[in-house]
Design a protein around this motif. Structure first.
Motif, PDB file in Angstrom:
ATOM      1  N   THR A 161      34.610  15.758  -0.041  1.00  0.00           N
ATOM      2  CA  THR A 161      33.641  14.705  -0.331  1.00  0.00           C
ATOM      3  C   THR A 161      33.031  14.125   0.934  1.00  0.00           C
ATOM      4  O   THR A 161      33.685  14.050   1.984  1.00  0.00           O
ATOM      5  CB  THR A 161      34.325  13.549  -1.099  1.00  0.00           C
ATOM      6  OG1 THR A 161      35.362  13.019  -0.277  1.00  0.00           O
ATOM      7  CG2 THR A 161      34.914  14.006  -2.408  1.00  0.00           C
ATOM      8  N   LYS A 162      31.790  13.699   0.801  1.00  0.00           N
ATOM      9  CA  LYS A 162      31.121  12.975   1.893  1.00  0.00           C
ATOM     10  C   LYS A 162      31.828  11.628   2.062  1.00  0.00           C
ATOM     11  O   LYS A 162      32.097  10.937   1.066  1.00  0.00           O
ATOM     12  CB  LYS A 162      29.661  12.771   1.508  1.00  0.00           C
ATOM     13  CG  LYS A 162      28.877  11.933   2.470  1.00  0.00           C
ATOM     14  CD  LYS A 162      27.418  11.962   2.133  1.00  0.00           C
ATOM     15  CE  LYS A 162      27.009  10.743   1.333  1.00  0.00           C
ATOM     16  NZ  LYS A 162      25.545  10.551   1.340  1.00  0.00           N
ATOM     17  N   PRO A 163      32.163  11.236   3.296  1.00  0.00           N
ATOM     18  CA  PRO A 163      32.874   9.962   3.476  1.00  0.00           C
ATOM     19  C   PRO A 163      31.950   8.754   3.290  1.00  0.00           C
ATOM     20  O   PRO A 163      30.723   8.895   3.368  1.00  0.00           O
ATOM     21  CB  PRO A 163      33.384  10.040   4.919  1.00  0.00           C
ATOM     22  CG  PRO A 163      32.730  11.189   5.561  1.00  0.00           C
ATOM     23  CD  PRO A 163      31.934  11.937   4.576  1.00  0.00           C
ATOM     24  N   GLU A 191      41.119  16.293   0.827  1.00  0.00           N
ATOM     25  CA  GLU A 191      41.421  16.008   2.233  1.00  0.00           C
ATOM     26  C   GLU A 191      42.422  14.848   2.299  1.00  0.00           C
ATOM     27  O   GLU A 191      42.465  14.007   1.378  1.00  0.00           O
ATOM     28  CB  GLU A 191      40.139  15.609   2.956  1.00  0.00           C
ATOM     29  CG  GLU A 191      39.174  16.771   3.096  1.00  0.00           C
ATOM     30  CD  GLU A 191      37.800  16.293   3.499  1.00  0.00           C
ATOM     31  OE1 GLU A 191      37.531  16.284   4.711  1.00  0.00           O
ATOM     32  OE2 GLU A 191      37.013  15.940   2.620  1.00  0.00           O
ATOM     33  N   ARG A 243      42.383  12.074   3.848  1.00  0.00           N
ATOM     34  CA  ARG A 243      41.700  10.781   3.684  1.00  0.00           C
ATOM     35  C   ARG A 243      41.436  10.476   2.204  1.00  0.00           C
ATOM     36  O   ARG A 243      41.645   9.356   1.732  1.00  0.00           O
ATOM     37  CB  ARG A 243      40.357  10.850   4.452  1.00  0.00           C
ATOM     38  CG  ARG A 243      39.333   9.834   4.048  1.00  0.00           C
ATOM     39  CD  ARG A 243      38.001  10.048   4.785  1.00  0.00           C
ATOM     40  NE  ARG A 243      37.378  11.343   4.589  1.00  0.00           N
ATOM     41  CZ  ARG A 243      36.610  11.663   3.550  1.00  0.00           C
ATOM     42  NH1 ARG A 243      36.375  10.780   2.606  1.00  0.00           N
ATOM     43  NH2 ARG A 243      36.081  12.863   3.447  1.00  0.00           N
ATOM     44  N   GLY A 271      28.433  15.692  -2.223  1.00  0.00           N
ATOM     45  CA  GLY A 271      27.646  15.154  -1.112  1.00  0.00           C
ATOM     46  C   GLY A 271      26.375  15.969  -0.989  1.00  0.00           C
ATOM     47  O   GLY A 271      25.955  16.624  -1.951  1.00  0.00           O
ATOM     48  N   GLY A 272      25.822  15.979   0.194  1.00  0.00           N
ATOM     49  CA  GLY A 272      24.582  16.735   0.399  1.00  0.00           C
ATOM     50  C   GLY A 272      24.827  18.013   1.176  1.00  0.00           C
ATOM     51  O   GLY A 272      25.929  18.570   1.167  1.00  0.00           O
ATOM     52  N   ASP A 273      23.771  18.463   1.886  1.00  0.00           N
ATOM     53  CA  ASP A 273      23.871  19.708   2.684  1.00  0.00           C
ATOM     54  C   ASP A 273      24.949  19.588   3.755  1.00  0.00           C
ATOM     55  O   ASP A 273      25.645  20.555   4.068  1.00  0.00           O
ATOM     56  CB  ASP A 273      22.535  19.993   3.369  1.00  0.00           C
ATOM     57  CG  ASP A 273      21.430  20.205   2.372  1.00  0.00           C
ATOM     58  OD1 ASP A 273      21.686  20.855   1.349  1.00  0.00           O
ATOM     59  OD2 ASP A 273      20.318  19.697   2.608  1.00  0.00           O
ATOM     60  N   GLY A 274      25.086  18.381   4.315  1.00  0.00           N
ATOM     61  CA  GLY A 274      26.069  18.174   5.377  1.00  0.00           C
ATOM     62  C   GLY A 274      27.485  18.429   4.887  1.00  0.00           C
ATOM     63  O   GLY A 274      28.333  18.911   5.641  1.00  0.00           O
ATOM     64  N   THR A 275      27.747  18.132   3.613  1.00  0.00           N
ATOM     65  CA  THR A 275      29.098  18.341   3.078  1.00  0.00           C
ATOM     66  C   THR A 275      29.366  19.833   2.865  1.00  0.00           C
ATOM     67  O   THR A 275      30.476  20.304   3.069  1.00  0.00           O
ATOM     68  CB  THR A 275      29.271  17.533   1.767  1.00  0.00           C
ATOM     69  OG1 THR A 275      28.769  16.212   1.999  1.00  0.00           O
ATOM     70  CG2 THR A 275      30.716  17.438   1.352  1.00  0.00           C
ATOM     71  N   TRP A 320      30.152  21.097   6.181  1.00  0.00           N
ATOM     72  CA  TRP A 320      31.526  20.676   6.506  1.00  0.00           C
ATOM     73  C   TRP A 320      32.532  21.614   5.828  1.00  0.00           C
ATOM     74  O   TRP A 320      33.485  22.081   6.456  1.00  0.00           O
ATOM     75  CB  TRP A 320      31.734  19.226   6.037  1.00  0.00           C
ATOM     76  CG  TRP A 320      33.091  18.689   6.360  1.00  0.00           C
ATOM     77  CD1 TRP A 320      34.181  18.688   5.549  1.00  0.00           C
ATOM     78  CD2 TRP A 320      33.499  18.106   7.588  1.00  0.00           C
ATOM     79  NE1 TRP A 320      35.259  18.131   6.182  1.00  0.00           N
ATOM     80  CE2 TRP A 320      34.867  17.757   7.448  1.00  0.00           C
ATOM     81  CE3 TRP A 320      32.860  17.830   8.800  1.00  0.00           C
ATOM     82  CZ2 TRP A 320      35.594  17.155   8.471  1.00  0.00           C
ATOM     83  CZ3 TRP A 320      33.583  17.236   9.826  1.00  0.00           C
ATOM     84  CH2 TRP A 320      34.933  16.903   9.656  1.00  0.00           C
ATOM     85  N   LYS A 363      27.009  19.889  15.453  1.00  0.00           N
ATOM     86  CA  LYS A 363      28.277  19.252  15.879  1.00  0.00           C
ATOM     87  C   LYS A 363      28.861  20.020  17.080  1.00  0.00           C
ATOM     88  O   LYS A 363      28.297  21.029  17.516  1.00  0.00           O
ATOM     89  CB  LYS A 363      29.269  19.277  14.715  1.00  0.00           C
ATOM     90  CG  LYS A 363      28.768  18.527  13.480  1.00  0.00           C
ATOM     91  CD  LYS A 363      29.890  17.903  12.703  1.00  0.00           C
ATOM     92  CE  LYS A 363      29.472  16.847  11.720  1.00  0.00           C
ATOM     93  NZ  LYS A 363      28.117  16.803  11.241  1.00  0.00           N
TER      94      LYS A 363
HETATM   95  N1  LIG Z   1      34.347  15.799   4.132  1.00  0.00           N
HETATM   96  C1  LIG Z   1      33.707  15.373   5.215  1.00  0.00           C
HETATM   97  N2  LIG Z   1      34.397  14.954   6.296  1.00  0.00           N
HETATM   98  C2  LIG Z   1      33.752  14.531   7.389  1.00  0.00           C
HETATM   99  N3  LIG Z   1      32.423  14.464   7.502  1.00  0.00           N
HETATM  100  C3  LIG Z   1      31.698  14.888   6.469  1.00  0.00           C
HETATM  101  C4  LIG Z   1      32.295  15.375   5.248  1.00  0.00           C
HETATM  102  N4  LIG Z   1      31.318  15.702   4.384  1.00  0.00           N
HETATM  103  C5  LIG Z   1      30.162  15.455   5.026  1.00  0.00           C
HETATM  104  N5  LIG Z   1      30.386  14.987   6.263  1.00  0.00           N
HETATM  105  C6  LIG Z   1      29.349  14.590   7.230  1.00  0.00           C
HETATM  106  O1  LIG Z   1      28.642  13.504   6.693  1.00  0.00           O
HETATM  107  C7  LIG Z   1      27.280  13.620   7.041  1.00  0.00           C
HETATM  108  C8  LIG Z   1      26.407  13.381   5.822  1.00  0.00           C
HETATM  109  O2  LIG Z   1      26.751  14.288   4.811  1.00  0.00           O
HETATM  110  P1  LIG Z   1      25.688  14.849   3.784  1.00  0.00           P
HETATM  111  O3  LIG Z   1      24.611  15.577   4.517  1.00  0.00           O
HETATM  112  O4  LIG Z   1      26.406  15.603   2.764  1.00  0.00           O
HETATM  113  O5  LIG Z   1      25.122  13.530   3.172  1.00  0.00           O
HETATM  114  P2  LIG Z   1      23.629  13.086   3.089  1.00  0.00           P
HETATM  115  O6  LIG Z   1      23.129  12.935   4.472  1.00  0.00           O
HETATM  116  O7  LIG Z   1      23.603  11.905   2.197  1.00  0.00           O
HETATM  117  O8  LIG Z   1      22.987  14.311   2.340  1.00  0.00           O
HETATM  118  P3  LIG Z   1      21.504  14.897   2.388  1.00  0.00           P
HETATM  119  O9  LIG Z   1      20.749  14.217   3.483  1.00  0.00           O
HETATM  120  O10 LIG Z   1      21.693  16.335   2.661  1.00  0.00           O
HETATM  121  O11 LIG Z   1      21.007  14.625   1.040  1.00  0.00           O
HETATM  122  C9  LIG Z   1      27.085  14.977   7.685  1.00  0.00           C
HETATM  123  O12 LIG Z   1      26.940  14.813   9.052  1.00  0.00           O
HETATM  124  C10 LIG Z   1      28.365  15.715   7.414  1.00  0.00           C
HETATM  125  O13 LIG Z   1      28.773  16.543   8.479  1.00  0.00           O
END
Ligand SMILES: Nc1ncnc2c1ncn2[C@@H]1O[C@H](COP(=O)(O)OP(=O)(O)OP(=O)(O)O)[C@@H](O)[C@H]1O
Ligand SMILES: NC(=O)c1ccc[n+]([C@@H]2O[C@H](COP(=O)([O-])OP(=O)(O)OC[C@H]3O[C@@H](n4cnc5c(N)ncnc54)[C@H](O)[C@@H]3O)[C@@H](O)[C@H]2O)c1
Length: 526
Positions: A226-228, A255, A257, A295-299, A302, A468
């Motif tokens: 999950t996105k934090p 995870e 956390r 979460g989004g693309d960042g997740t 991850w 990163k």
């Molecule tokens: N499980 C995780 N543990 C640590 N960091 C995370 C995790 N999931 C995501 N992240 C980090 O959190 C940040 C934001 O995640 P994500 O892109 O999913 O959210 P978002 O910005 O709301 O989505 P988007 O802009 O793609 O719609 C990213 O930098 C990603 O690397």
């Protein structure tokens, strides 16, 4: 004197024209003859096969009559077509005609004599290569040795050759295509995607095909990432964990956390599993059947970064996933369409290293590796090589080496093309190059790109991996980048292409434009 010269040159031009016409006539006659010969051979093969079937009925006499009649018909057809061809041919080379006639006569008489016993033909001393091919074709349905193309009649080498030589025919140069790998222990996983039929190259399989995943046994264990720091993600996570455990009877990993968060919510979540250290993460791919990202693309990035080798299928959920139960139900049932997203394997080789294999821990990126000027205010100066060929020197803010999945991320912002994620390749996109002509490139999947900071560079460069883990590249250091053998399988909502197009429409508003109004000038007014 001049008049004579002009006359002479006119005459020469006429002769040249005639010769050219003769050569063209010969070439087209040869092509046509080859085509008819091919058809003739196909028909002959078919006849042999039919004859074999008929012989099962023990009706040899009828078969022989039928065979001779159809062979004669075929031969007559062929002769009808060959005669005009041979006329042109003669203009070019008389000897071709003799060989063709001899060849035809041989074939014709063989057929007329009812020479239809495959074994006999095969063992005959005077067997022709053509007959061999025919046998091979009818026996196996395909070529046994290498890849053959159409046959063509060969010019007779000399008139003094023996009859056997005279009647020999030659195939178009045969060839074999094979994949080139980096030695036997090369880290590139290859499989055949090209098939060959009679020398014609056809792609049997392409990596951009839609892939379907069908479970052979029920999935048992799911990992949720999950996105934090997101309240909506936390709520969705609680619901999902409960449903997966209570309704689907699955083991759930999260995870550390998230486990703390869940247990704080309710002690009922004590069944949820997690890990203590990184060494356990490296074994996760052996326990987990499915990864769910909230979460989004960042997740998703991850999630991919947690698997340094094989990656289980990933089901990405955005935050507004109200219908997660229906969606997960169909994923757990299968089959599902997946996109195999290619990753890049990046290795930093220090100047002090003794060889290219003495590298630091490699990085696997799903989007891109970026080499930029970091905090330095100087232009980057990066020497780029593709395998052993020099590509260019990047002078600007930096360079992005992107996967096709990452083509819609940083590379796009730097002017790179958007590429369907199933297309294998490496995007080579400069960042703010100080040159008017530095267009982005797309390189094939099999290459190794080497980016080197030259000794005369005014400043070091920085490499970052999916945005990163920044690494300093000093003068003499290099970054090697090639396609990784472990792709990231992601579940599609519909299919690869539909998902890609929807993401560029919805996510990036690609080519969004107000529709032109109906009133205004029309063609008929012009
Ligand atoms: N499980 C995780 N543990 C640590 N960091 C995370 C995790 N999931 C995501 N992240 C980090 O959190 C940040 C934001 O995640 P994500 O892109 O999913 O959210 P978002 O910005 O709301 O989505 P988007 O802009 O793609 O719609 C990213 O930098 C990603 O690397
Ligand atoms: N100028 C830029 O566009 C720029 C600059 C730095 C990094 N990035 C991208 O951010 C990525 C890291 O993402 P993050 O979420 O950890 O950082 P982040 O939270 O800063 O998000 C960056 C944005 O890029 C989007 N993104 C990431 N991967 C994408 C993809 N494959 N296709 C379309 N959009 C995508 C994300 O949705 C997010 O909106 C890097 O890999 C890089 O591609 C972009």
């Amino acid at each position: 004197m001049d008049e004579h010269l002009i006359e002479f040159s006119e005459a020469l031009r006429t002769v040249a024209k005639a010769l050219r016409r003769a050569a063209e006539g010969k070439a087209s006659a040869q092509a046509e003859a080859a085509e008819w010969k091919r058809r003739y051979e196909l028909e002959r093969t078919r006849n042999i096969q039919m004859e074999r079937k008929v012989s099962g009925n023990n009706n040899c006499e009828m078969l022989q009559h039928w065979w001779i009649r159809s062979s004669l018909d075929n031969a007559m057809d062929m002769l009808r077509i060959m005669l005009p061809c041979l006329f042109f041919w003669e203009v070019g080379k008389e000897q071709n005609k003799r060989i063709a006639e001899a060849r035809m006569a041989e074939q014709f008489s063989a057929e007329k004599n009812g020479d239809i016993d495959c074994e006999r033909v095969k063992n005959s001393d005077n067997q022709s290569m053509l007959q061999n091919e025919s046998n091979e074709y009818s026996e196996t349905g395909c070529m046994k040795h290498g890849i053959w193309s159409h046959e063509v009649l060969r010019d007779r080498e000399s008139d003094s050759n023996s009859n056997a030589d005279r009647n020999k025919i030659m195939r178009k140069a045969s060839f074999k295509l094979s994949w080139w790998c980096n030695g036997e222990n090369g880290d590139q996983h290859k499989h055949d995607i090209v098939s060959f039929e009679r020398g014609n190259i056809t792609t049997a399989e392409r990596s951009s095909k839609q892939i379907s995943l069908k479970w052979e046994s029920d999935p048992q264990t799911v990992l949720i990432l999950t996105k934090p720091n997101s309240v909506s993600v936390r709520i969705l996570c609680v619901q999902m964990v409960r449903w997966l455990r209570e309704r689907k009877k699955l083991n759930v990993y999260v995870e550390p956390r998230v486990k703390v968060e869940l247990v704080a919510e309710s002690s009922n979540f004590s069944y949820v599993q997690t890990w203590k250290d990184d060494s356990e993460i490296s074994h996760l791919h052996m326990k987990v059947d499915l990864v769910i990202t909230l979460g989004g693309d960042g997740t998703v990035l991850w999630a991919a970064s947690m698997f340094k080798g094989p990656v289980p299928p990933i089901v990405p959920f955005s935050l507004d996933s109200e219908h997660f139960k229906d969606c997960l139900d169909s994923v757990l049932r299968g089959p599902i369409s997946i996109t195999l997203r290619h990753r890049l394997l990046c290795r930093v080789v220090r100047d002090a290293a003794k060889n290219e294999y003495e590298t630091e821990e490699p990085f696997l990126v799903l989007n891109e590796v970026t080499i930029d000027r970091g905090i330095s205010s100087y232009l980057t100066n990066l020497e780029c090589y593709c395998d052993n060929s020099f590509v260019t020197c990047v002078q600007g803010d930096g360079l992005i080496l992107s996967t096709t999945s990452g083509s819609t991320a940083y590379s796009l912002a730097a002017g790179g093309s958007m590429v369907h994620p199933q297309v294998p390749g490496i995007l080579f996109t400069p960042i703010c190059p100080h040159s008017l002509s530095f267009r982005p490139l797309i390189l094939p999947e099999h290459v190794t790109v080497r980016i080197m900071v030259p000794f005369n560079s005014r400043s070091p460069a920085w490499a970052s991996f999916d945005g990163k883990d920044r690494k300093l590249l000093a003068a003499g250091d290099a970054l090697l980048c090639s396609m990784a053998p472990w792709p990231v399988p992601t579940a599609c909502q519909v299919d690869s292409t539909n998902d890609f197009l929807r993401s560029i429409h919805d996510g990036l508003h690609w080519n969004l434009r107000k529709t032109q109004s109906f009133d205004g000038p029309r063609d008929r007014d012009l």
